[in-house]
Design an enzyme around this catalytic site. Structure first.
Site, short mmCIF file in Angstrom:
data_model
loop_
_atom_site.label_atom_id
_atom_site.label_comp_id
_atom_site.label_asym_id
_atom_site.label_seq_id
_atom_site.Cartn_x
_atom_site.Cartn_y
_atom_site.Cartn_z
N ARG A 191 44.67 1.10 29.08
CA ARG A 191 44.61 0.29 27.71
C ARG A 191 46.07 0.35 27.14
O ARG A 191 46.78 1.53 27.30
CB ARG A 191 43.66 0.27 26.72
CG ARG A 191 42.54 -0.21 27.15
CD ARG A 191 41.54 -0.35 26.23
NE ARG A 191 40.07 -0.69 26.57
CZ ARG A 191 39.21 0.06 27.17
NH1 ARG A 191 39.32 1.41 27.16
NH2 ARG A 191 38.01 -0.50 27.51
N LYS A 218 38.44 3.53 23.13
CA LYS A 218 37.73 2.44 22.71
C LYS A 218 36.23 2.77 22.53
O LYS A 218 35.53 2.37 21.60
CB LYS A 218 37.66 0.98 23.46
CG LYS A 218 37.21 -0.05 22.89
CD LYS A 218 37.42 -1.42 23.74
CE LYS A 218 36.77 -2.50 23.08
NZ LYS A 218 37.14 -3.91 23.89
N HIS A 277 47.01 -6.89 28.49
CA HIS A 277 45.68 -6.41 29.23
C HIS A 277 45.34 -6.84 30.22
O HIS A 277 44.45 -6.18 30.89
CB HIS A 277 44.80 -6.97 27.91
CG HIS A 277 43.65 -6.23 28.06
ND1 HIS A 277 43.33 -4.93 27.73
CD2 HIS A 277 42.30 -6.69 28.45
CE1 HIS A 277 42.02 -4.47 27.92
NE2 HIS A 277 41.32 -5.61 28.45
N ARG A 280 45.16 -4.27 33.22
CA ARG A 280 44.04 -3.63 33.58
C ARG A 280 42.90 -4.15 34.35
O ARG A 280 42.24 -3.67 35.16
CB ARG A 280 43.27 -3.03 32.04
CG ARG A 280 42.01 -2.32 32.08
CD ARG A 280 41.52 -2.08 30.57
NE ARG A 280 40.31 -1.44 30.67
CZ ARG A 280 39.95 -0.20 30.88
NH1 ARG A 280 40.67 0.69 31.21
NH2 ARG A 280 38.63 0.06 30.53
N TRP A 303 34.68 2.93 30.83
CA TRP A 303 33.75 1.74 30.31
C TRP A 303 32.48 2.64 29.94
O TRP A 303 31.96 3.66 30.73
CB TRP A 303 33.62 0.69 31.30
CG TRP A 303 34.60 -0.33 31.42
CD1 TRP A 303 34.82 -1.26 30.40
CD2 TRP A 303 35.59 -0.38 32.43
NE1 TRP A 303 35.97 -2.07 30.81
CE2 TRP A 303 36.33 -1.33 31.80
CE3 TRP A 303 35.88 0.34 33.39
CZ2 TRP A 303 37.34 -1.94 32.69
CZ3 TRP A 303 36.96 -0.37 34.37
CH2 TRP A 303 37.58 -1.23 34.00
N TYR A 312 33.69 -7.70 37.75
CA TYR A 312 34.73 -7.48 38.82
C TYR A 312 33.93 -7.63 40.44
O TYR A 312 34.65 -7.72 41.33
CB TYR A 312 35.52 -6.49 39.00
CG TYR A 312 36.16 -6.16 37.42
CD1 TYR A 312 37.42 -6.81 37.24
CD2 TYR A 312 35.88 -5.33 36.65
CE1 TYR A 312 38.15 -6.75 36.13
CE2 TYR A 312 36.36 -4.94 35.58
CZ TYR A 312 37.78 -5.93 35.29
OH TYR A 312 38.38 -5.61 33.95
#
Length: 349
Positions: A191, A218, A277, A280, A303, A312
């Protein structure tokens, strides 16, 4: 009655001594003296009910917000939570929690929509209200029930990514100080804040690894970032430019990347509707198209759950090919057009 005003506040304040000897001093949330007196009397009556009749104590929105923020300091999104809570102050300041009903919530939603914002912006405010009220009900037992909070429909956006050719075009027109950062982002999928804040203490070139600390991630979990050969080259080229930070410009760490220079380069490269972003998203999309399994991509990208990377999945169908071929082999039984191996050979040509 102890009703007074403070120099640092436009509201009237009250000072009450509870039955157990506690001194309570708080804002009434209003600059109207008559309303402040009414608030004082209601609070004093409520305290008497609690002490003498065992009635469940009532709490204000302000009390709930203070406790909520104290208990959610770990949230990466707390900064945006505070922004939403400041906006809500005009509607909920001084309100008792049990006074927050569907009618009030609908009026808040209408006020937010009147600012001509997207449905997603309205929903983010509603989510903060819901989070505070749910804690008040489920964890603190300050509320018996939480009113239903309506969410507006949000359009599902496609994942925005660019091709290798587009990335090459972008790199040729970017300012020199942004080129290594974009290359590094496309190689690691980190990020923006993790790239701009990357320090030499987080890099081990011998082991070809970088680390993102929990307070920088995050999901608030440490991330080990394997560095590709290309990423290592980018890092090596930055050695000696700055004492602490990997990426710098004129001797200072780079803090902002979404600049006029970035936007100008996008125009020059002929790339539209693309944010920093989205680098990414591009990195993740390239991985999936190259055959990287989703659970591996999840770990690489840090994640929290595999659901976050399913957006994706449509970019690759290789994991389904064997099942398609099974059906093809059944259809080919008794067919003189050739065996499966021959068909596959033709398909691969």
């Amino acid at each position: 009655m102890s009703l007074f005003q403070r120099k640092d506040s436009p509201y009237w304040w009250i000072k009450i001594i509870a039955h157990d000897g506690r001194r309570i001093q708080q804002s009434t949330g209003t600059a109207d003296k008559a309303k402040a007196e009414e608030y004082h009397d209601k609070l004093k009556a409520s305290m008497w009910d609690q002490a003498r009749l065992g009635v469940k104590p009532r709490h204000t929105w302000n009390e709930a917000v203070v406790r909520y923020l104290a208990e959610t300091t770990h949230k990466a999104s707390q900064c945006s939570d505070k922004t939403h809570l400041r906006w809500l102050d005009r509607f909920l300041n001084g309100r008792m929690l049990d006074e927050i009903n569907r009618e009030l919530l609908d009026s808040i939603m209408a006020a937010r929509m009147a600012e001509n914002v997207k449905n997603s912006s309205v929903n983010r405010v509603n989510e903060v209200i819901r989070a505070v009220l749910r804690k008040a009900s489920n964890e603190w037992e300050w509320l018996d029930r939480v009113p239903r909070i309506r969410m507006l429909p949000e359009p599902k956006r496609r994942v925005r990514w660019i091709t290798h050719d587009e990335a090459d075009r972008l790199l040729t027109v970017l300012p020199k100080h942004l080129v290594p950062m974009v290359k590094f982002s496309l190689e690691t999928g980190l990020r923006r804040a993790n790239v701009t804040g990357l320090q030499w203490s987080q890099i081990d070139l011998t082991r070809r690894t970088a680390w993102i600390h929990p307070d920088q991630a995050k999901a608030r979990k440490a991330i080990a970032v394997p560095l590709s050969a290309a990423a290592v080259i980018v890092i090596r080229e930055q050695i000696g430019n700055h004492a602490t930070h990997v990426f710098s410009y004129h001797g200072n760490p780079i803090v902002q990347v979404n600049t006029k220079a970035w936007r100008k380069a996008l125009v020059a490269a002929g790339i539209e509707n693309f944010r920093w972003h989205d680098l990414r998203h591009t990195w993740a999309s390239w991985h999936v198209q190259a055959g990287t399994p989703l659970h591996v991509l999840q770990e690489l990208g840090g994640w929290e759950c595999v659901e976050m990377v399913r957006k994706y999945a449509h970019l690759s169908s290789e994991h389904l090919t064997e099942y398609v071929d099974r059906l093809s082999s059944l259809k080919l039984v008794g067919n003189d057009s050739g065996d499966l191996a021959t068909i596959q050979l033709r398909a691969n040509k």
